[in-house]
Design a protein around this motif. Structure first.
Motif, PDB file in Angstrom:
ATOM      1  N   GLU A 236       0.826  -1.215  -0.046  1.00  0.00           N
ATOM      2  CA  GLU A 236       0.038   0.066   0.182  1.00  0.00           C
ATOM      3  C   GLU A 236       1.037   1.359  -0.011  1.00  0.00           C
ATOM      4  OE1 GLU A 236      -4.123   0.753   1.904  1.00  0.00           O
ATOM      5  OE2 GLU A 236      -2.617   1.142   3.498  1.00  0.00           O
ATOM      6  N   GLU A 237       1.859   1.265   0.874  1.00  0.00           N
ATOM      7  CA  GLU A 237       2.866   2.399   0.930  1.00  0.00           C
ATOM      8  C   GLU A 237       4.019   2.689   0.127  1.00  0.00           C
ATOM      9  OE1 GLU A 237       2.228   4.997   3.691  1.00  0.00           O
ATOM     10  OE2 GLU A 237       0.140   4.071   4.171  1.00  0.00           O
ATOM     11  N   ASP A 238       4.861   1.509  -0.373  1.00  0.00           N
ATOM     12  CA  ASP A 238       5.868   1.534  -0.921  1.00  0.00           C
ATOM     13  C   ASP A 238       5.891   0.897  -2.420  1.00  0.00           C
ATOM     14  OD1 ASP A 238       7.211   2.247   1.630  1.00  0.00           O
ATOM     15  OD2 ASP A 238       6.948   0.154   2.422  1.00  0.00           O
ATOM     16  N   ASN A 239       7.177   1.245  -2.896  1.00  0.00           N
ATOM     17  CA  ASN A 239       7.141   0.505  -4.360  1.00  0.00           C
ATOM     18  C   ASN A 239       7.392  -0.884  -4.116  1.00  0.00           C
ATOM     19  OD1 ASN A 239       6.501   2.784  -6.007  1.00  0.00           O
ATOM     20  ND2 ASN A 239       8.934   3.592  -5.716  1.00  0.00           N
ATOM     21  N   GLY A 240       7.237  -1.814  -5.005  1.00  0.00           N
ATOM     22  CA  GLY A 240       7.887  -3.141  -4.679  1.00  0.00           C
ATOM     23  C   GLY A 240       6.690  -4.202  -5.022  1.00  0.00           C
ATOM     24  N   PHE A 241       6.706  -5.304  -4.635  1.00  0.00           N
ATOM     25  CA  PHE A 241       5.837  -6.326  -5.040  1.00  0.00           C
ATOM     26  C   PHE A 241       5.544  -7.365  -3.696  1.00  0.00           C
ATOM     27  CE2 PHE A 241       7.657  -5.210  -8.810  1.00  0.00           C
ATOM     28  CZ  PHE A 241       6.792  -5.084  -9.733  1.00  0.00           C
ATOM     29  N   CYS A 242       4.334  -7.948  -3.614  1.00  0.00           N
ATOM     30  CA  CYS A 242       4.166  -8.928  -2.563  1.00  0.00           C
ATOM     31  C   CYS A 242       3.763 -10.249  -3.152  1.00  0.00           C
ATOM     32  CB  CYS A 242       2.998  -8.481  -1.585  1.00  0.00           C
ATOM     33  SG  CYS A 242       3.347  -6.617  -0.929  1.00  0.00           S
ATOM     34  N   VAL A 243       4.328 -11.254  -2.454  1.00  0.00           N
ATOM     35  CA  VAL A 243       3.250 -12.640  -2.959  1.00  0.00           C
ATOM     36  C   VAL A 243       2.634 -13.107  -1.616  1.00  0.00           C
ATOM     37  CG1 VAL A 243       5.512 -13.779  -1.903  1.00  0.00           C
ATOM     38  CG2 VAL A 243       3.988 -14.958  -3.842  1.00  0.00           C
ATOM     39  N   ILE A 244       1.296 -13.578  -1.905  1.00  0.00           N
ATOM     40  CA  ILE A 244       0.374 -14.167  -1.034  1.00  0.00           C
ATOM     41  C   ILE A 244      -0.056 -15.357  -1.448  1.00  0.00           C
ATOM     42  CG2 ILE A 244      -1.664 -13.528   0.076  1.00  0.00           C
ATOM     43  CD1 ILE A 244      -1.022 -10.891  -1.776  1.00  0.00           C
ATOM     44  N   ARG A 245       0.020 -16.326  -0.351  1.00  0.00           N
ATOM     45  CA  ARG A 245      -0.453 -17.714  -0.421  1.00  0.00           C
ATOM     46  C   ARG A 245      -1.487 -18.144   0.493  1.00  0.00           C
ATOM     47  NH1 ARG A 245       4.411 -21.735  -0.529  1.00  0.00           N
ATOM     48  NH2 ARG A 245       5.105 -20.696   1.531  1.00  0.00           N
ATOM     49  N   THR A 246      -2.347 -18.852  -0.223  1.00  0.00           N
ATOM     50  CA  THR A 246      -3.471 -19.591   0.738  1.00  0.00           C
ATOM     51  C   THR A 246      -3.830 -21.040   0.453  1.00  0.00           C
ATOM     52  OG1 THR A 246      -5.290 -19.012  -0.723  1.00  0.00           O
ATOM     53  CG2 THR A 246      -4.697 -17.427   0.976  1.00  0.00           C
ATOM     54  N   LYS A 247      -3.928 -21.697   1.163  1.00  0.00           N
ATOM     55  CA  LYS A 247      -4.415 -23.217   1.095  1.00  0.00           C
ATOM     56  C   LYS A 247      -5.827 -23.533   1.448  1.00  0.00           C
ATOM     57  CE  LYS A 247      -2.451 -27.906   1.563  1.00  0.00           C
ATOM     58  NZ  LYS A 247      -1.280 -28.509   2.311  1.00  0.00           N
ATOM     59  N   GLY A 248      -6.410 -23.717   0.465  1.00  0.00           N
ATOM     60  CA  GLY A 248      -7.928 -24.059   0.519  1.00  0.00           C
ATOM     61  C   GLY A 248      -8.701 -23.365   1.512  1.00  0.00           C
ATOM     62  N   GLN A 249      -9.419 -24.250   2.288  1.00  0.00           N
ATOM     63  CA  GLN A 249     -10.218 -23.618   3.285  1.00  0.00           C
ATOM     64  C   GLN A 249      -9.474 -23.493   4.817  1.00  0.00           C
ATOM     65  OE1 GLN A 249     -13.256 -22.211   2.573  1.00  0.00           O
ATOM     66  NE2 GLN A 249     -12.660 -22.621   0.425  1.00  0.00           N
ATOM     67  N   ASP A 250      -8.121 -23.853   4.750  1.00  0.00           N
ATOM     68  CA  ASP A 250      -7.262 -23.747   5.987  1.00  0.00           C
ATOM     69  C   ASP A 250      -7.054 -22.098   6.432  1.00  0.00           C
ATOM     70  OD1 ASP A 250      -5.609 -23.878   8.140  1.00  0.00           O
ATOM     71  OD2 ASP A 250      -4.662 -25.533   7.232  1.00  0.00           O
ATOM     72  N   GLU A 251      -7.719 -21.655   7.334  1.00  0.00           N
ATOM     73  CA  GLU A 251      -7.624 -20.427   7.727  1.00  0.00           C
ATOM     74  C   GLU A 251      -6.228 -20.038   8.418  1.00  0.00           C
ATOM     75  OE1 GLU A 251     -10.953 -18.877  10.059  1.00  0.00           O
ATOM     76  OE2 GLU A 251     -12.243 -19.572   8.477  1.00  0.00           O
ATOM     77  N   THR A 252      -5.488 -21.232   8.739  1.00  0.00           N
ATOM     78  CA  THR A 252      -4.245 -21.187   9.419  1.00  0.00           C
ATOM     79  C   THR A 252      -3.160 -20.908   8.071  1.00  0.00           C
ATOM     80  OG1 THR A 252      -4.037 -23.160   9.945  1.00  0.00           O
ATOM     81  CG2 THR A 252      -5.192 -21.861  11.562  1.00  0.00           C
ATOM     82  N   ALA A 253      -3.389 -21.493   7.082  1.00  0.00           N
ATOM     83  CA  ALA A 253      -2.405 -21.697   6.104  1.00  0.00           C
ATOM     84  C   ALA A 253      -2.390 -20.544   4.924  1.00  0.00           C
ATOM     85  CB  ALA A 253      -2.651 -23.150   5.419  1.00  0.00           C
ATOM     86  N   TRP A 254      -1.718 -19.477   5.353  1.00  0.00           N
ATOM     87  CA  TRP A 254      -1.779 -18.598   4.465  1.00  0.00           C
ATOM     88  C   TRP A 254      -0.726 -17.607   4.916  1.00  0.00           C
ATOM     89  CZ3 TRP A 254      -1.875 -13.262   5.913  1.00  0.00           C
ATOM     90  CH2 TRP A 254      -2.042 -12.926   7.113  1.00  0.00           C
ATOM     91  N   GLY A 255      -0.042 -16.882   4.215  1.00  0.00           N
ATOM     92  CA  GLY A 255       1.093 -15.989   4.363  1.00  0.00           C
ATOM     93  C   GLY A 255       1.380 -14.998   3.244  1.00  0.00           C
ATOM     94  N   THR A 256       2.120 -13.856   3.544  1.00  0.00           N
ATOM     95  CA  THR A 256       2.184 -12.862   2.563  1.00  0.00           C
ATOM     96  C   THR A 256       3.860 -12.130   3.038  1.00  0.00           C
ATOM     97  OG1 THR A 256       1.643 -10.639   1.721  1.00  0.00           O
ATOM     98  CG2 THR A 256       1.145 -10.902   4.068  1.00  0.00           C
ATOM     99  N   ALA A 257       4.521 -11.882   2.063  1.00  0.00           N
ATOM    100  CA  ALA A 257       5.884 -11.264   2.237  1.00  0.00           C
ATOM    101  C   ALA A 257       5.989 -10.087   0.987  1.00  0.00           C
ATOM    102  CB  ALA A 257       6.984 -12.053   2.212  1.00  0.00           C
ATOM    103  N   CYS A 258       6.708  -9.214   1.567  1.00  0.00           N
ATOM    104  CA  CYS A 258       6.876  -7.816   0.390  1.00  0.00           C
ATOM    105  C   CYS A 258       8.321  -7.554   0.422  1.00  0.00           C
ATOM    106  CB  CYS A 258       5.966  -6.629   0.716  1.00  0.00           C
ATOM    107  SG  CYS A 258       3.894  -7.215   0.444  1.00  0.00           S
TER     108      CYS A 258
END
Length: 96
Positions: A28-50
């Motif tokens: 939202e605030e910086d230049n760059g890129f992020c990757v986000i991952r989710t696994k099905g309906q598992d609400e604990t299996a997700w992550g993001t990094a920029c």
């Protein structure tokens, strides 16, 4: 990086591979890129990094998803990464 730190208008799904959905976005605030991952309906299996870097932009390991993912910029030569055991699953995404 929390999801509220992402530019939500830039989020787009680029791939689904072995039950894992991969998204990219801009911070939202910086230049760059992020990757986000989710696994099905598992609400604990997700992550993001920029990152604001170029080349190998960001690498992320997510709880509940066994593979590590790296996001690279367009045109990045991935030969060295693939020799290290990374598998290209999309032009800009590799896992191992």
């Amino acid at each position: 990086m929390l999801t509220q730190d992402l530019d939500v208008d830039s989020v787009r799904q680029v791939l689904e591979h072995d039950g894992v959905s991969y998204f990219i976005s801009k911070p939202e605030e910086d230049n760059g890129f992020c990757v986000i991952r989710t696994k099905g309906q598992d609400e604990t299996a997700w992550g993001t990094a920029c990152s604001t870097g170029t080349g190998k932009v960001v690498t992320n390991q997510t709880t509940g998803i066994p593979e590590v993912v790296t996001l690279v910029t367009d045109g990045y030569a991935t030969d060295d990464l693939e020799e290290e055991g990374w598998t290209k699953i999309q032009e800009n995404l590799l896992i191992r």
